[in-house]
Design a protein around this motif. Structure first.
Motif, mmCIF file in Angstrom:
data_model
loop_
_atom_site.group_PDB
_atom_site.id
_atom_site.type_symbol
_atom_site.label_atom_id
_atom_site.label_comp_id
_atom_site.label_asym_id
_atom_site.label_seq_id
_atom_site.Cartn_x
_atom_site.Cartn_y
_atom_site.Cartn_z
ATOM 1 N N PHE A 1 32.424 -5.968 11.410
ATOM 2 C CA PHE A 1 33.265 -6.741 10.674
ATOM 3 C C PHE A 1 32.608 -8.005 10.148
ATOM 4 C CE2 PHE A 1 36.587 -9.934 9.850
ATOM 5 C CZ PHE A 1 37.544 -9.445 9.175
ATOM 6 N N VAL A 2 31.861 -8.660 10.892
ATOM 7 C CA VAL A 2 31.402 -10.063 10.644
ATOM 8 C C VAL A 2 30.141 -9.855 9.570
ATOM 9 C CG1 VAL A 2 29.743 -12.050 11.366
ATOM 10 C CG2 VAL A 2 31.847 -11.188 12.767
ATOM 11 N N ILE A 3 29.401 -8.666 9.697
ATOM 12 C CA ILE A 3 28.365 -8.853 8.813
ATOM 13 C C ILE A 3 28.992 -8.275 7.352
ATOM 14 C CG2 ILE A 3 26.448 -7.041 8.251
ATOM 15 C CD1 ILE A 3 25.801 -8.817 10.331
ATOM 16 N N THR A 4 30.068 -7.446 7.497
ATOM 17 C CA THR A 4 30.679 -7.163 6.038
ATOM 18 C C THR A 4 31.314 -8.231 5.497
ATOM 19 O OG1 THR A 4 31.283 -4.943 6.964
ATOM 20 C CG2 THR A 4 32.228 -5.639 5.032
ATOM 21 N N ALA A 5 32.086 -9.036 6.181
ATOM 22 C CA ALA A 5 32.850 -10.421 5.738
ATOM 23 C C ALA A 5 31.749 -11.238 5.450
ATOM 24 C CB ALA A 5 33.424 -10.890 6.972
ATOM 25 N N VAL A 6 30.632 -11.651 5.923
ATOM 26 C CA VAL A 6 29.504 -12.502 5.306
ATOM 27 C C VAL A 6 28.897 -11.959 4.147
ATOM 28 C CG1 VAL A 6 27.285 -13.568 5.879
ATOM 29 C CG2 VAL A 6 29.052 -13.513 7.637
ATOM 30 N N ILE A 7 28.946 -10.647 4.039
ATOM 31 C CA ILE A 7 28.093 -10.067 2.921
ATOM 32 C C ILE A 7 29.204 -10.337 1.534
ATOM 33 C CG2 ILE A 7 27.617 -8.061 1.678
ATOM 34 C CD1 ILE A 7 26.197 -7.402 4.290
ATOM 35 N N ILE A 8 30.392 -10.107 1.791
ATOM 36 C CA ILE A 8 31.484 -10.085 0.899
ATOM 37 C C ILE A 8 31.803 -11.654 0.491
ATOM 38 C CG2 ILE A 8 33.827 -9.515 0.256
ATOM 39 C CD1 ILE A 8 33.834 -7.495 1.957
ATOM 40 N N ILE A 9 31.760 -12.469 1.395
ATOM 41 C CA ILE A 9 32.071 -13.617 1.136
ATOM 42 C C ILE A 9 30.892 -14.255 0.433
ATOM 43 C CG2 ILE A 9 32.587 -15.941 2.161
ATOM 44 C CD1 ILE A 9 34.049 -14.578 4.190
ATOM 45 N N GLY A 10 29.600 -13.983 0.763
ATOM 46 C CA GLY A 10 28.507 -14.629 0.310
ATOM 47 C C GLY A 10 28.206 -14.301 -1.042
ATOM 48 N N SER A 11 28.565 -12.967 -1.415
ATOM 49 C CA SER A 11 28.553 -12.572 -2.644
ATOM 50 C C SER A 11 29.509 -13.142 -3.614
ATOM 51 C CB SER A 11 28.866 -10.916 -2.692
ATOM 52 O OG SER A 11 27.848 -10.328 -1.754
ATOM 53 N N ILE A 12 30.841 -13.214 -2.980
ATOM 54 C CA ILE A 12 31.791 -14.018 -3.965
ATOM 55 C C ILE A 12 31.444 -15.269 -4.290
ATOM 56 C CG2 ILE A 12 34.215 -14.599 -4.107
ATOM 57 C CD1 ILE A 12 35.022 -12.171 -2.636
ATOM 58 N N LEU A 13 31.182 -16.150 -3.087
ATOM 59 C CA LEU A 13 30.918 -17.665 -3.334
ATOM 60 C C LEU A 13 29.538 -17.739 -4.125
ATOM 61 C CD1 LEU A 13 31.617 -18.889 0.458
ATOM 62 C CD2 LEU A 13 33.255 -18.793 -1.957
ATOM 63 N N ALA A 14 28.416 -16.912 -4.100
ATOM 64 C CA ALA A 14 27.369 -16.836 -4.824
ATOM 65 C C ALA A 14 27.457 -16.727 -6.346
ATOM 66 C CB ALA A 14 26.286 -15.917 -4.299
ATOM 67 N N THR A 15 28.435 -15.906 -6.819
ATOM 68 C CA THR A 15 28.739 -15.567 -8.113
ATOM 69 C C THR A 15 29.310 -16.809 -8.800
ATOM 70 O OG1 THR A 15 28.719 -13.114 -7.572
ATOM 71 C CG2 THR A 15 30.036 -14.131 -9.599
ATOM 72 N N LEU A 16 30.496 -17.323 -7.937
ATOM 73 C CA LEU A 16 31.249 -18.439 -8.364
ATOM 74 C C LEU A 16 30.519 -19.737 -8.533
ATOM 75 C CD1 LEU A 16 34.396 -17.937 -6.282
ATOM 76 C CD2 LEU A 16 33.986 -17.515 -8.630
ATOM 77 N N ALA A 17 29.445 -19.861 -7.653
ATOM 78 C CA ALA A 17 28.475 -21.075 -7.652
ATOM 79 C C ALA A 17 27.648 -20.724 -8.889
ATOM 80 C CB ALA A 17 27.581 -21.045 -6.260
ATOM 81 N N ALA A 18 26.935 -19.461 -9.057
ATOM 82 C CA ALA A 18 26.268 -19.218 -10.394
ATOM 83 C C ALA A 18 27.012 -19.811 -11.734
ATOM 84 C CB ALA A 18 25.667 -17.911 -10.202
ATOM 85 N N LEU A 19 28.395 -19.349 -11.448
ATOM 86 C CA LEU A 19 29.204 -19.633 -12.721
ATOM 87 C C LEU A 19 29.393 -20.952 -12.949
ATOM 88 C CD1 LEU A 19 31.999 -16.904 -12.298
ATOM 89 C CD2 LEU A 19 30.288 -17.064 -14.078
ATOM 90 N N ILE A 20 29.533 -21.879 -11.985
ATOM 91 C CA ILE A 20 29.560 -23.102 -11.981
ATOM 92 C C ILE A 20 28.559 -24.019 -12.465
ATOM 93 C CG2 ILE A 20 29.875 -25.157 -10.427
ATOM 94 C CD1 ILE A 20 32.092 -23.750 -8.921
ATOM 95 N N ILE A 21 27.290 -23.480 -12.008
ATOM 96 C CA ILE A 21 26.061 -24.147 -12.188
ATOM 97 C C ILE A 21 25.804 -23.581 -13.743
ATOM 98 C CG2 ILE A 21 23.454 -24.206 -11.961
ATOM 99 C CD1 ILE A 21 24.248 -23.507 -8.997
ATOM 100 N N GLY A 22 25.848 -22.240 -14.133
ATOM 101 C CA GLY A 22 25.641 -21.888 -15.389
ATOM 102 C C GLY A 22 26.790 -22.802 -16.323
ATOM 103 N N GLY A 23 27.981 -22.885 -16.180
ATOM 104 C CA GLY A 23 28.896 -23.625 -16.952
ATOM 105 C C GLY A 23 28.474 -25.090 -17.067
ATOM 106 N N ILE A 24 27.887 -25.653 -15.976
ATOM 107 C CA ILE A 24 27.700 -27.248 -16.331
ATOM 108 C C ILE A 24 26.340 -27.226 -16.965
ATOM 109 C CG2 ILE A 24 26.443 -28.978 -14.759
ATOM 110 C CD1 ILE A 24 28.161 -28.057 -12.553
#
Length: 211
Positions: A113-136
């Motif tokens: 569960f932890v591995i799956t959650a880390v992968i999912i959370i990491g992917s979501i946050l990385a995507t959103l972070a990329a959107l923020i940086i790209g947006g800036i």
């Protein structure tokens, strides 16, 4: 080690709790030891585990209880408090003196569960972070272009500057959204670990005869 030494060591392991909470715990287990007619430290360890093992169980129970109290009272449950609760739950399960195969199965489930959650959370946050940086970057670029055009092509330059400002606005909207998403995801993880540990703890208490 005598029973008194066992309880003294238990108290030392319960340092994260305040003095009143420590006193309540020690009174409870002293009464339990007396009622169960345990006369040696070996009998106590066979029934309750070592002071470290018992303390980790108590700290996990306390962390879960505090989490539930905060949720029911409407207080904010932060990702940090959920991570802390998850950590003490893992330590409690790792140190449990109960049947090893059961612990292994539960740990495997938690690990997956932890591995799956880390992968999912990491992917979501990385995507959103990329959107923020790209947006800036895009917003800054549009604003820069707009400044360059404002004197020669006023409306075109104004449009570019407007796009830049819109981009900045979107970034400011995304930041609290990311915080909210992180809070929800960590709360879900906390609830899952709390559920697993509660079921595990019920089984352990039935084996030990502890309410």
């Amino acid at each position: 080690m005598t029973i008194e030494a066992y309880l003294d060591e238990l108290q030392r392991q319960l340092a994260p709790l305040d003095e009143d909470e420590q006193a309540d715990v020690l009174d409870f287990y002293l009464e339990y030891i007396e009622d169960a007619k345990l006369t040696t430290d070996a009998e106590v360890i066979a029934k309750l585990g070592t002071p470290r093992q018992l303390a980790r169980k108590i700290l996990a129970d306390h962390s879960i209880k505090q989490n539930e109290i905060n949720s029911e009272s409407g207080r904010q449950v932060t990702p940090k408090s959920n991570i802390s609760m998850i950590w003490v739950i893992i330590l409690a399960i790792l140190s449990t003196p109960v049947t090893i195969p059961i612990s292994i199965v539960i740990l495997l489930v938690l690990f997956a569960f932890v591995i799956t959650a880390v992968i999912i959370i990491g992917s979501i946050l990385a995507t959103l972070a990329a959107l923020i940086i790209g947006g800036i970057v895009l917003s800054a670029f549009c604003f820069y272009i707009g400044l360059g055009l404002i004197l020669t092509h006023f409306f075109v330059g104004l449009s570019y500057m407007g796009l830049g400002l819109v981009g900045v606005g979107i970034v400011f909207i995304l930041i609290p959204f990311i915080r909210l998403m992180a809070k929800v995801l960590f709360q879900a993880m906390g609830n899952f670990f709390r559920y697993i540990y509660t079921k595990f703890n019920d089984r352990r208490n039935r084996r030990q005869g502890v309410a």
